[in-house]
Design an enzyme around this catalytic site. Structure first.
Site, PDB file in Angstrom:
ATOM      1  N   CYS A 128      43.669  35.658  43.209  1.00 48.10           N
ATOM      2  CA  CYS A 128      44.355  36.479  42.198  1.00 48.10           C
ATOM      3  C   CYS A 128      45.265  37.549  42.814  1.00 48.10           C
ATOM      4  CB  CYS A 128      43.332  37.125  41.269  1.00 48.10           C
ATOM      5  SG  CYS A 128      41.854  37.734  42.098  1.00 48.10           S
ATOM      6  N   HIS A 243      44.583  43.653  38.165  1.00 53.19           N
ATOM      7  CA  HIS A 243      44.630  44.179  39.533  1.00 53.19           C
ATOM      8  C   HIS A 243      45.966  44.912  39.740  1.00 53.19           C
ATOM      9  CE1 HIS A 243      41.135  41.845  40.249  1.00 53.19           C
ATOM     10  NE2 HIS A 243      41.619  40.894  41.014  1.00 53.19           N
TER      11      HIS A 243
HETATM   12  N1  LIG Z   1      37.753  36.345  38.070  1.00 51.46           N
HETATM   13  C1  LIG Z   1      38.945  36.321  38.681  1.00 51.46           C
HETATM   14  O1  LIG Z   1      39.765  37.246  38.624  1.00 51.46           O
HETATM   15  C2  LIG Z   1      39.333  35.121  39.464  1.00 51.46           C
HETATM   16  C3  LIG Z   1      40.653  35.021  39.848  1.00 51.46           C
HETATM   17  C4  LIG Z   1      41.043  33.925  40.587  1.00 51.46           C
HETATM   18  C5  LIG Z   1      40.130  32.973  40.912  1.00 51.46           C
HETATM   19  N2  LIG Z   1      38.833  33.099  40.535  1.00 51.46           N
HETATM   20  C6  LIG Z   1      37.896  32.035  40.888  1.00 51.46           C
HETATM   21  O2  LIG Z   1      37.606  31.284  39.716  1.00 51.46           O
HETATM   22  C7  LIG Z   1      36.282  30.789  39.794  1.00 51.46           C
HETATM   23  C8  LIG Z   1      35.495  31.219  38.547  1.00 51.46           C
HETATM   24  O3  LIG Z   1      35.440  32.626  38.524  1.00 51.46           O
HETATM   25  P1  LIG Z   1      34.778  33.419  37.297  1.00 51.46           P
HETATM   26  O4  LIG Z   1      35.204  34.817  37.490  1.00 51.46           O
HETATM   27  O5  LIG Z   1      35.052  32.736  36.021  1.00 51.46           O
HETATM   28  O6  LIG Z   1      33.200  33.248  37.637  1.00 51.46           O
HETATM   29  P2  LIG Z   1      31.950  33.394  36.636  1.00 51.46           P
HETATM   30  O7  LIG Z   1      32.281  34.273  35.488  1.00 51.46           O
HETATM   31  O8  LIG Z   1      30.822  33.745  37.529  1.00 51.46           O
HETATM   32  O9  LIG Z   1      31.719  31.902  36.060  1.00 51.46           O
HETATM   33  C9  LIG Z   1      31.401  30.817  36.885  1.00 51.46           C
HETATM   34  C10 LIG Z   1      31.200  29.564  36.051  1.00 51.46           C
HETATM   35  O10 LIG Z   1      31.071  28.467  36.946  1.00 51.46           O
HETATM   36  C11 LIG Z   1      30.012  27.637  36.495  1.00 51.46           C
HETATM   37  N3  LIG Z   1      29.480  26.908  37.667  1.00 51.46           N
HETATM   38  C12 LIG Z   1      29.003  27.400  38.807  1.00 51.46           C
HETATM   39  N4  LIG Z   1      28.599  26.418  39.647  1.00 51.46           N
HETATM   40  C13 LIG Z   1      28.847  25.269  38.994  1.00 51.46           C
HETATM   41  C14 LIG Z   1      28.636  23.886  39.317  1.00 51.46           C
HETATM   42  N5  LIG Z   1      28.101  23.491  40.464  1.00 51.46           N
HETATM   43  N6  LIG Z   1      29.006  22.967  38.400  1.00 51.46           N
HETATM   44  C15 LIG Z   1      29.553  23.338  37.232  1.00 51.46           C
HETATM   45  N7  LIG Z   1      29.771  24.618  36.847  1.00 51.46           N
HETATM   46  C16 LIG Z   1      29.409  25.574  37.740  1.00 51.46           C
HETATM   47  C17 LIG Z   1      29.027  28.575  35.866  1.00 51.46           C
HETATM   48  O11 LIG Z   1      28.200  27.848  34.988  1.00 51.46           O
HETATM   49  P3  LIG Z   1      27.047  28.542  34.079  1.00 51.46           P
HETATM   50  O12 LIG Z   1      27.803  29.368  33.058  1.00 51.46           O
HETATM   51  O13 LIG Z   1      26.336  27.389  33.449  1.00 51.46           O
HETATM   52  O14 LIG Z   1      26.232  29.339  35.012  1.00 51.46           O
HETATM   53  C18 LIG Z   1      29.962  29.575  35.160  1.00 51.46           C
HETATM   54  O15 LIG Z   1      30.304  29.112  33.864  1.00 51.46           O
HETATM   55  C19 LIG Z   1      35.707  31.303  41.112  1.00 51.46           C
HETATM   56  O16 LIG Z   1      35.892  30.338  42.101  1.00 51.46           O
HETATM   57  C20 LIG Z   1      36.550  32.506  41.390  1.00 51.46           C
HETATM   58  O17 LIG Z   1      36.610  32.833  42.749  1.00 51.46           O
HETATM   59  C21 LIG Z   1      38.417  34.149  39.799  1.00 51.46           C
END
Ligand SMILES: NC(=O)c1ccc[n+]([C@@H]2O[C@H](COP(=O)([O-])OP(=O)(O)OC[C@H]3O[C@@H](n4cnc5c(N)ncnc54)[C@H](OP(=O)(O)O)[C@@H]3O)[C@@H](O)[C@H]2O)c1
Length: 342
Positions: A128, A243
């Site tokens: 991000c 951010h």
């Molecule tokens: N937040 C940001 O600003 C941002 C920006 C850029 C990139 N990212 C990236 O985007 C991704 C998601 O981030 P987030 O902030 O949305 O995280 P989050 O709120 O922690 O959500 C993660 C999700 O992934 C699911 N998950 C985890 N392991 C899995 C698996 N093995 N198979 C299927 N589903 C799985 C979880 O399922 P459950 O709900 O069932 O637990 C949850 O729904 C990460 O890689 C992060 O680094 C985030």
């Protein structure tokens, strides 16, 4: 127009926003499957969805899969990403697992969208913080080649996911109620504090934390300049969403702030908010839920005419994640770099 069978893998902060963005942009979907770690019903933007447990079979017939699961060996991308490609899906991944993989284009459509053309079924969204910085740098790099970037970030807690948003909310409540403030997600209390650590130390760059190394390496890959000088300091701040970054960038020749404003204002997805005398500059509170990368405080570095300073703000869940991923798929469809299966 063709319609696509779409899967969103992960239903956390980014997955939910992905579903919202797909609907808002009227993405050409014939079907939408939402996958996570468990079967359940989940409300997303006022609609109740059946979220299904992710399995290999879930990717049968899927044309486009947006991955927004957690990173690492047990995360969705490492377990299911390439399997989905083998089953014929075009994968856009939000995580860090494959960004530096030579098979995988790392793309911000307004910066290096043409890189998608070389895809092998798998395209990565940059980090991000990288996305908004390279977005703001691209119009300037087009005028005068960049030599050196020094960036400091002010990153909101939503960058860590849904659990970190709850932790900041709880800490604010406990603090206001005079209760003991505890922390679990971050190495210290984030409410009323700043934490100059995002991710962990690694061996390849002495003294830099992981997020800083991502910004350095990803920026070089996106611009295709292996020796571009980049230094980053990444700081977590008690802001819920969006951010902010100070960017000091040196070019091979001078660019005036007026030239920079004009180039930025004419670039897709950028909004210039720059009237310091009137106290007008981008702020994270007002970027929340919006699509542009906002740029302000554009000025010449007082020590070097070839160098500009600027302040860059964007919603990390939209342009920094979900929106950028959807834009990658839209561009791949528009340019016919992918098609749906008959
Ligand atoms: N937040 C940001 O600003 C941002 C920006 C850029 C990139 N990212 C990236 O985007 C991704 C998601 O981030 P987030 O902030 O949305 O995280 P989050 O709120 O922690 O959500 C993660 C999700 O992934 C699911 N998950 C985890 N392991 C899995 C698996 N093995 N198979 C299927 N589903 C799985 C979880 O399922 P459950 O709900 O069932 O637990 C949850 O729904 C990460 O890689 C992060 O680094 C985030």
């Amino acid at each position: 127009m063709s319609k696509f069978k779409v899967a969103v893998v992960g239903a956390g902060a980014v997955g939910e926003e992905m579903v919202k963005v797909l609907r808002q942009r009227d993405f050409p979907m014939s079907e939408l499957t939402i996958l996570a770690r468990s079967n359940r019903k989940q409300m997303i933007d006022g609609i109740e969805y059946d979220v299904k447990e992710t399995s290999a079979d879930a990717f049968d017939g899927i044309d486009i899969a947006f991955f927004a699961g957690t990173e690492g060996a047990r995360g969705a991308s490492q377990v299911f990403g390439w399997m989905a490609v083998e089953k014929g899906a075009f994968v856009v991944d939000n995580g860090d697992d494959f960004r530096m993989d030579p098979r995988v284009p790392l793309v911000v459509p307004e910066v290096n969208g043409d890189a998608i053309a070389n895809h092998q079924g798998f395209v990565a969204n940059p980090n991000c913080s990288t996305i908004q910085m390279v977005h703001a740098l691209a119009p300037l790099h087009a005028i005068a080649r960049m030599k050196r970037i020094v960036v400091s970030t002010y990153q909101s807690v939503s960058g860590t996911g849904g659990a970190a948003i709850k932790e900041l909310q709880q800490q604010a409540k406990d603090y206001a109620a005079g209760k003991k403030v505890t922390h679990d997600i971050y190495p210290a209390q984030i409410f009323a504090n700043l934490i100059p650590q995002i991710s962990s130390l690694r061996d390849d760059f002495d003294g830099y934390y992981g997020e800083e190394i991502k910004m350095i390496k990803e920026t070089r890959k996106i611009f295709g300049i292996d020796d571009l000088a980049v230094s980053a300091t990444c700081v977590r701040v008690p802001v819920f969403r969006a951010h902010s970054e100070t960017v000091n960038v040196e070019f091979e020749k001078p660019i005036t702030p007026d030239q920079a404003r004009k180039a930025l204002a004419g670039w897709p997805g950028i909004e210039v908010v720059d009237d310091p005398a009137a106290g007008r500059y981008p702020m994270p509170l007002f970027a929340e839920g919006t699509d542009p990368t906002y740029v302000g405080r554009i000025r010449q570095d007082s020590c070097n005419p070839n160098t500009l300073d600027m302040w860059v703000v964007a919603d990390n869940i939209r342009k920094g994640a979900a929106l950028n991923a959807v834009q990658i798929a839209e561009m791949a469809i528009e340019k016919q770099w992918i098609g749906n299966r008959k």
